[in-house]
Design a protein around this motif. Sequence first.
Motif, PDB file in Angstrom:
ATOM      1  N   ALA A  76       0.860  -1.188   0.000  1.00  0.00           N
ATOM      2  CA  ALA A  76       0.000   0.000   0.000  1.00  0.00           C
ATOM      3  C   ALA A  76       0.891   1.230   0.000  1.00  0.00           C
ATOM      4  CB  ALA A  76      -0.922   0.011   1.218  1.00  0.00           C
ATOM      5  N   ALA A  77       0.442   2.259  -0.695  1.00  0.00           N
ATOM      6  CA  ALA A  77       1.226   3.496  -0.764  1.00  0.00           C
ATOM      7  C   ALA A  77       1.145   4.277   0.530  1.00  0.00           C
ATOM      8  CB  ALA A  77       0.731   4.356  -1.920  1.00  0.00           C
ATOM      9  N   ALA A  78      -0.014   4.198   1.198  1.00  0.00           N
ATOM     10  CA  ALA A  78      -0.205   4.975   2.426  1.00  0.00           C
ATOM     11  C   ALA A  78      -1.275   4.329   3.288  1.00  0.00           C
ATOM     12  CB  ALA A  78      -0.610   6.410   2.095  1.00  0.00           C
ATOM     13  N   GLY A  79      -1.108   4.495   4.588  1.00  0.00           N
ATOM     14  CA  GLY A  79      -2.136   4.119   5.546  1.00  0.00           C
ATOM     15  C   GLY A  79      -2.692   5.380   6.179  1.00  0.00           C
ATOM     16  N   LEU A  80      -3.967   5.369   6.512  1.00  0.00           N
ATOM     17  CA  LEU A  80      -4.597   6.517   7.158  1.00  0.00           C
ATOM     18  C   LEU A  80      -4.767   6.215   8.640  1.00  0.00           C
ATOM     19  CD1 LEU A  80      -7.355   7.406   4.528  1.00  0.00           C
ATOM     20  CD2 LEU A  80      -4.945   8.075   4.583  1.00  0.00           C
ATOM     21  N   GLN A  81      -4.223   7.087   9.489  1.00  0.00           N
ATOM     22  CA  GLN A  81      -4.267   6.880  10.937  1.00  0.00           C
ATOM     23  C   GLN A  81      -4.539   8.194  11.647  1.00  0.00           C
ATOM     24  OE1 GLN A  81      -0.514   5.178  12.166  1.00  0.00           O
ATOM     25  NE2 GLN A  81      -1.090   3.130  11.521  1.00  0.00           N
ATOM     26  N   ASP A  82      -5.129   8.104  12.847  1.00  0.00           N
ATOM     27  CA  ASP A  82      -5.263   9.285  13.684  1.00  0.00           C
ATOM     28  C   ASP A  82      -3.875   9.894  13.893  1.00  0.00           C
ATOM     29  OD1 ASP A  82      -7.994   9.131  14.001  1.00  0.00           O
ATOM     30  OD2 ASP A  82      -7.871   7.937  15.829  1.00  0.00           O
ATOM     31  N   TYR A  83      -3.823  11.213  13.923  1.00  0.00           N
ATOM     32  CA  TYR A  83      -2.541  11.909  13.999  1.00  0.00           C
ATOM     33  C   TYR A  83      -1.647  11.429  15.148  1.00  0.00           C
ATOM     34  CZ  TYR A  83       0.812  15.662  14.735  1.00  0.00           C
ATOM     35  OH  TYR A  83       1.959  16.365  14.943  1.00  0.00           O
ATOM     36  N   PRO A  84      -2.125  11.361  16.396  1.00  0.00           N
ATOM     37  CA  PRO A  84      -1.217  10.933  17.473  1.00  0.00           C
ATOM     38  C   PRO A  84      -0.718   9.510  17.288  1.00  0.00           C
ATOM     39  CG  PRO A  84      -3.473  11.035  18.271  1.00  0.00           C
ATOM     40  CD  PRO A  84      -3.461  11.671  16.929  1.00  0.00           C
ATOM     41  N   VAL A  85      -1.549   8.655  16.720  1.00  0.00           N
ATOM     42  CA  VAL A  85      -1.155   7.267  16.482  1.00  0.00           C
ATOM     43  C   VAL A  85      -0.073   7.197  15.413  1.00  0.00           C
ATOM     44  CG1 VAL A  85      -1.965   4.996  15.744  1.00  0.00           C
ATOM     45  CG2 VAL A  85      -3.410   6.428  17.209  1.00  0.00           C
ATOM     46  N   ALA A  86      -0.260   7.957  14.342  1.00  0.00           N
ATOM     47  CA  ALA A  86       0.718   7.952  13.256  1.00  0.00           C
ATOM     48  C   ALA A  86       2.064   8.490  13.726  1.00  0.00           C
ATOM     49  CB  ALA A  86       0.195   8.778  12.081  1.00  0.00           C
ATOM     50  N   VAL A  87       2.042   9.548  14.531  1.00  0.00           N
ATOM     51  CA  VAL A  87       3.289  10.112  15.046  1.00  0.00           C
ATOM     52  C   VAL A  87       4.000   9.103  15.931  1.00  0.00           C
ATOM     53  CG1 VAL A  87       4.253  11.884  16.561  1.00  0.00           C
ATOM     54  CG2 VAL A  87       2.532  12.503  14.865  1.00  0.00           C
ATOM     55  N   TYR A  88       3.250   8.457  16.809  1.00  0.00           N
ATOM     56  CA  TYR A  88       3.843   7.456  17.697  1.00  0.00           C
ATOM     57  C   TYR A  88       4.429   6.290  16.897  1.00  0.00           C
ATOM     58  CZ  TYR A  88       4.136   3.618  21.030  1.00  0.00           C
ATOM     59  OH  TYR A  88       4.584   2.554  21.766  1.00  0.00           O
ATOM     60  N   ASN A  89       3.673   5.791  15.951  1.00  0.00           N
ATOM     61  CA  ASN A  89       4.140   4.650  15.166  1.00  0.00           C
ATOM     62  C   ASN A  89       5.391   5.001  14.358  1.00  0.00           C
ATOM     63  OD1 ASN A  89       2.214   2.803  16.010  1.00  0.00           O
ATOM     64  ND2 ASN A  89       0.750   3.398  14.424  1.00  0.00           N
ATOM     65  N   THR A  90       5.449   6.234  13.881  1.00  0.00           N
ATOM     66  CA  THR A  90       6.635   6.668  13.148  1.00  0.00           C
ATOM     67  C   THR A  90       7.861   6.672  14.058  1.00  0.00           C
ATOM     68  OG1 THR A  90       5.333   7.999  11.604  1.00  0.00           O
ATOM     69  CG2 THR A  90       7.659   8.572  11.842  1.00  0.00           C
ATOM     70  N   ARG A  91       7.697   7.205  15.252  1.00  0.00           N
ATOM     71  CA  ARG A  91       8.822   7.254  16.184  1.00  0.00           C
ATOM     72  C   ARG A  91       9.285   5.859  16.596  1.00  0.00           C
ATOM     73  NH1 ARG A  91       6.525  12.109  20.102  1.00  0.00           N
ATOM     74  NH2 ARG A  91       6.912  13.819  18.658  1.00  0.00           N
ATOM     75  N   GLU A  92       8.328   4.992  16.861  1.00  0.00           N
ATOM     76  CA  GLU A  92       8.657   3.650  17.333  1.00  0.00           C
ATOM     77  C   GLU A  92       9.201   2.748  16.225  1.00  0.00           C
ATOM     78  OE1 GLU A  92       8.291   2.263  20.738  1.00  0.00           O
ATOM     79  OE2 GLU A  92       8.588   4.432  20.817  1.00  0.00           O
ATOM     80  N   SER A  93       8.979   3.130  14.966  1.00  0.00           N
ATOM     81  CA  SER A  93       9.392   2.271  13.854  1.00  0.00           C
ATOM     82  C   SER A  93      10.888   2.327  13.573  1.00  0.00           C
ATOM     83  CB  SER A  93       8.641   2.660  12.579  1.00  0.00           C
ATOM     84  OG  SER A  93       9.131   3.885  12.036  1.00  0.00           O
ATOM     85  N   LYS A  94      11.575   3.285  14.166  1.00  0.00           N
ATOM     86  CA  LYS A  94      13.016   3.431  13.971  1.00  0.00           C
ATOM     87  C   LYS A  94      13.383   3.541  12.486  1.00  0.00           C
ATOM     88  CE  LYS A  94      14.208   1.090  18.273  1.00  0.00           C
ATOM     89  NZ  LYS A  94      14.955  -0.002  18.940  1.00  0.00           N
ATOM     90  N   GLY A  95      12.681   4.452  11.822  1.00  0.00           N
ATOM     91  CA  GLY A  95      13.055   4.756  10.455  1.00  0.00           C
ATOM     92  C   GLY A  95      12.281   4.046   9.370  1.00  0.00           C
ATOM     93  N   LYS A  96      11.233   3.296   9.723  1.00  0.00           N
ATOM     94  CA  LYS A  96      10.466   2.577   8.693  1.00  0.00           C
ATOM     95  C   LYS A  96       9.365   3.429   8.063  1.00  0.00           C
ATOM     96  CE  LYS A  96      11.173  -2.150  10.370  1.00  0.00           C
ATOM     97  NZ  LYS A  96      12.087  -1.831  11.475  1.00  0.00           N
TER      98      LYS A  96
END
Length: 297
Positions: free
Chosen positions: A213-233
């Motif tokens: 998938a090109a993009a996933g749609l997530q609530d803003y705080p969830v997306a920010v958290y997941n980005t930080r926890e992904s360590k660059g993914k």
Amino acid sequence: MAKSRVARLGAALLLAVSLVACSPGGGASSAPAATTGVDTNAPLYASLPQKIKDAKEIQLGGDIAYAPMEYYDTDGKTVLGFDKELTDLLSKKVGVPIVWNNATFDGLITQLDSGRFDLVMSGMTDTPERQKQVDFVDYYKAGFVMLVQAGNPQGIKTFDDLCGKTITVQRGTTQADWAANKVKTCNAQGKQTQLLQFDHEPESMLQVQQGRAAAGLQDYPVAVYNTRESKGKFEVVGEQNLANPLGIAVSKKNTQLRDTVQKAVQATIDDGSYKQLIDKYQTPQGAIEKATINGGK
């Protein structure tokens, strides 16, 4: 959304993406309550329905796979997250434990209506459509953004750039409804667009991580958290869309409990404990000043 437990949860996203280890299946399963026993001297205990007093606890349903709002610790049993910590504060106001139960997001309102749960709290957006089924006590505000692979290989900058791409969402969410309409619009323009839907957010994220998938749609705080926890993914792109309140859902037949919960949320705002929680998660944009009922528009 930053967390105080990041050191312990450095692998939280990887565990979430594996899904099964972090979130038991679609059936409901109880998690230990942070508060045990009943405090009849609590400020709002007298306002509780007699049914709750007799049960000596409030049963709450949530999809416990939606970090940082609610998710399992690495033991697969302990519930963590903003929503969980807020219910701990509410429990002190009402004087009975609030017991978390895991269930698929798409079935939460049905189980609330059936009486299996007294409340539902799962990063659920308060919308006019959902208000036809349940009442909401609003406690947070958030819109949704796009989560893409790090480096944004498909060059997505705005929601219009999703046309001709594959989008992924969690089934039953506001984002899913919006994406379904977006796909229709794009396809009508001759830009073939596909929508993938999954019961749990980590399944949806996996589609982005693996390039399906090109993009996933997530609530803003969830997306920010997941980005930080992904360590660059992953990375977050685009502005927030459809910012609305998140609400604690209550059956329309249970107005007494609804009003008590509203007073409890407002009490945490008034005494400053709500702000302390907001500050801990570093999401000032999500804070509300008044716990409204059915404030979503």
